[in-house]
Design a protein around this motif. Structure first.
Motif, PDB file in Angstrom:
ATOM      1  N   UNK A 104       1.022  71.601 -10.655  1.00 64.06           N
ATOM      2  CA  UNK A 104       0.333  70.415 -11.157  1.00 64.06           C
ATOM      3  C   UNK A 104      -0.328  70.684 -12.508  1.00 64.06           C
ATOM      4  N   UNK A 105      -0.743  71.915 -12.727  1.00 58.77           N
ATOM      5  CA  UNK A 105      -1.299  72.282 -14.030  1.00 58.77           C
ATOM      6  C   UNK A 105      -0.221  72.207 -15.110  1.00 58.77           C
ATOM      7  N   UNK A 106       0.986  72.620 -14.787  1.00 54.34           N
ATOM      8  CA  UNK A 106       2.106  72.508 -15.732  1.00 54.34           C
ATOM      9  C   UNK A 106       2.347  71.052 -16.111  1.00 54.34           C
ATOM     10  N   UNK A 107       2.271  70.190 -15.123  1.00 46.81           N
ATOM     11  CA  UNK A 107       2.467  68.748 -15.358  1.00 46.81           C
ATOM     12  C   UNK A 107       1.367  68.188 -16.253  1.00 46.81           C
ATOM     13  N   UNK A 108       0.104  68.570 -15.976  1.00 46.69           N
ATOM     14  CA  UNK A 108      -1.017  68.081 -16.790  1.00 46.69           C
ATOM     15  C   UNK A 108      -0.917  68.589 -18.225  1.00 46.69           C
ATOM     16  N   UNK A 109      -0.501  69.828 -18.387  1.00 47.45           N
ATOM     17  CA  UNK A 109      -0.283  70.388 -19.738  1.00 47.45           C
ATOM     18  C   UNK A 109       0.794  69.589 -20.460  1.00 47.45           C
ATOM     19  N   UNK A 110       1.855  69.234 -19.745  1.00 51.56           N
ATOM     20  CA  UNK A 110       2.948  68.451 -20.336  1.00 51.56           C
ATOM     21  C   UNK A 110       2.464  67.073 -20.779  1.00 51.56           C
ATOM     22  N   UNK A 111       1.544  66.467 -20.005  1.00 47.69           N
ATOM     23  CA  UNK A 111       0.972  65.186 -20.422  1.00 47.69           C
ATOM     24  C   UNK A 111       0.206  65.353 -21.728  1.00 47.69           C
ATOM     25  N   UNK A 112      -0.621  66.388 -21.804  1.00 50.77           N
ATOM     26  CA  UNK A 112      -1.411  66.621 -23.011  1.00 50.77           C
ATOM     27  C   UNK A 112      -0.529  66.882 -24.230  1.00 50.77           C
ATOM     28  N   UNK A 113       0.541  67.623 -24.018  1.00 55.69           N
ATOM     29  CA  UNK A 113       1.404  68.026 -25.131  1.00 55.69           C
ATOM     30  C   UNK A 113       2.552  67.060 -25.394  1.00 55.69           C
ATOM     31  N   UNK A 122      -7.920  74.529  -3.783  1.00 54.72           N
ATOM     32  CA  UNK A 122      -7.429  74.965  -5.094  1.00 54.72           C
ATOM     33  C   UNK A 122      -7.959  73.999  -6.134  1.00 54.72           C
ATOM     34  N   UNK A 123      -8.379  74.512  -7.273  1.00 51.55           N
ATOM     35  CA  UNK A 123      -8.944  73.667  -8.321  1.00 51.55           C
ATOM     36  C   UNK A 123      -8.387  74.087  -9.679  1.00 51.55           C
ATOM     37  N   UNK A 124      -8.198  73.112 -10.543  1.00 52.90           N
ATOM     38  CA  UNK A 124      -7.779  73.404 -11.925  1.00 52.90           C
ATOM     39  C   UNK A 124      -8.350  72.351 -12.849  1.00 52.90           C
ATOM     40  N   UNK A 125      -8.700  72.781 -14.048  1.00 51.81           N
ATOM     41  CA  UNK A 125      -9.090  71.872 -15.119  1.00 51.81           C
ATOM     42  C   UNK A 125      -8.213  72.175 -16.318  1.00 51.81           C
ATOM     43  N   UNK A 126      -7.599  71.126 -16.836  1.00 48.96           N
ATOM     44  CA  UNK A 126      -6.707  71.249 -17.990  1.00 48.96           C
ATOM     45  C   UNK A 126      -7.276  70.392 -19.106  1.00 48.96           C
ATOM     46  N   UNK A 127      -7.454  70.996 -20.275  1.00 55.39           N
ATOM     47  CA  UNK A 127      -8.054  70.279 -21.393  1.00 55.39           C
ATOM     48  C   UNK A 127      -7.269  70.574 -22.662  1.00 55.39           C
ATOM     49  N   UNK A 128      -6.831  69.511 -23.325  1.00 57.66           N
ATOM     50  CA  UNK A 128      -6.074  69.629 -24.575  1.00 57.66           C
ATOM     51  C   UNK A 128      -4.912  70.622 -24.450  1.00 57.66           C
ATOM     52  N   UNK A 129      -4.189  70.506 -23.342  1.00 62.22           N
ATOM     53  CA  UNK A 129      -2.968  71.293 -23.177  1.00 62.22           C
ATOM     54  C   UNK A 129      -3.174  72.719 -22.729  1.00 62.22           C
ATOM     55  N   UNK A 130      -4.409  73.085 -22.360  1.00 61.61           N
ATOM     56  CA  UNK A 130      -4.680  74.439 -21.898  1.00 61.61           C
ATOM     57  C   UNK A 130      -5.375  74.406 -20.542  1.00 61.61           C
ATOM     58  N   UNK A 131      -4.976  75.332 -19.674  1.00 62.41           N
ATOM     59  CA  UNK A 131      -5.637  75.459 -18.380  1.00 62.41           C
ATOM     60  C   UNK A 131      -6.920  76.244 -18.617  1.00 62.41           C
TER      61      UNK A 131
END
Length: 356
Positions: A259-268, A43-52
């Motif tokens: 984990x994408x939700x968590x990364x978005x939360x870090x950005x935001x 599974x892979x995800x990239x999150x940038x500036x609060x968006x997946x």
């Protein structure tokens, strides 16, 4: 007006072409890696500036029952667990309940006098000198039992004088959290992080071992971990016991969606203020003034002249890389034990290759 309209359309078309090129290259890379290293699922995800900006799943989470990997499939994070534990810990710092640079004995006065120079930052940056409890290969049946053994042994080195990746630090972190909050570590993690972000597929399996017997919770959406047998050319099932006293350091299962939700939360800045987050990926200082390779649980490194931070676990069940200055996080989860955790940085490089 027409020129402006055509310009905007041109920009959108260009961005679409770039996005497709990024996705195709990453897709080809990961599928080739799956073939080469016999990885059942990725599974892979990239999150940038609060968006997946990219998320994809490949392969089978479970080979025996032919279960397809999905965005909700939970993978064993192993040592990458520390990143989520650190995020939760920093909510205590933000709330003024914990100071990273205060002596540990200020919170846990029952600890030995010999530990008096040990600061909280020494625990989370692996520079405490506490004995490697996992290295002892003892079977501790509780957190207190592990701590009793730790305090009965001399420190391996003076706190803050060197960095050693050891298994005793986070047992004390767990005790620290439970003492400050008055709740169990798992309750604290759920309340401070998981429930707030709706991370429903992020759990521990609470595995226990009694002699030859193992019991653990069912996780319907968990990926099975495999180990490739090259002599027989077949997959074998692998499991690792993470004792409950190690849970801030390892053992968590999580899905790419969570984990994408968590990364978005870090950005935001949903959970932590920017200045609090910055402390997580700022290298701790040793007593001689040199930088540690760790911040608060996060490895602090360099990628082509810019800060790169994160952690892997497994050796290759999870690999998370964050470029804080870009607000870019890349996550790769696998269920193949035999692969070293180097896929995520290559995914980052492929993604950034097309960006100006």
């Amino acid at each position: 007006m027409k020129i402006k309209k055509y310009f905007c359309i041109g920009v959108l078309i260009t961005l679409s072409i770039v996005a497709k090129a990024q996705a195709i290259e990453i897709d080809n890379f990961l599928q080739n890696q799956m073939k080469e290293h016999h990885i059942p699922a990725v599974s892979v995800a990239i999150i940038e500036h609060g968006k997946v900006v990219l998320t994809k799943t490949y392969g089978k989470a479970n080979l025996e029952y032919n279960i397809t990997n999905s965005e909700g499939t939970a993978f064993q994070l192993a040592s990458a667990t520390k990143l989520l534990a650190a995020t939760a810990l920093m909510t205590l710092v933000q709330d003024g309940k914990l100071d990273l640079h205060i002596k540990v004995r200020a919170y846990l006065p029952q600890l030995p006098q010999a530990w008096d120079d040990m600061q909280v930052i020494d625990l989370v940056a692996h520079q405490s000198g506490i004995a490697d409890l996992l290295g002892l290969k003892y079977e501790f049946n509780s957190l207190q039992s592990a701590l009793d053994t730790a305090v009965a042994r001399p420190l391996d080195f003076a706190p803050g004088t060197k960095t050693v990746y050891a298994g005793g630090d986070y047992a004390v972190v767990m005790k620290l959290i439970e003492t400050i909050t008055g709740m169990s570590y798992q309750q604290f993690l759920n309340q401070s992080l998981l429930a707030k972000l709706g991370m429903k597929h992020t759990v521990y399996n609470n595995m226990e071992q009694d002699f030859i017997y193992r019991t653990y919770d069912t996780i319907p959406y968990a990926a099975t971990v495999y180990k490739w047998d090259s002599e027989k050319s077949q997959q074998r099932i692998f499991s690792m016991l993470f004792p409950s006293w190690t849970y801030p350091a390892g053992g968590l299962f999580a899905s790419i969606e969570d984990l994408s939700k968590w990364a978005v939360a870090l950005d935001n800045n949903t959970l932590l203020k920017p200045e609090i987050q910055e402390q997580m990926w700022t290298a701790a200082k040793l007593r001689d003034g040199k930088d540690s390779p760790f911040g608060v649980g996060w490895i602090v490194a360099d990628r082509k002249g810019e800060k790169a931070t994160g952690h892997s676990g497994g050796p290759a069940l999870a690999d998370i890389v964050r470029l804080p200055d870009r607000k870019l996080t890349a996550i790769v989860l696998t269920n193949q034990l035999e692969l070293r955790p180097n896929l995520t940085m290559q995914v980052v490089d492929l993604y950034l290759k097309h960006k100006k």
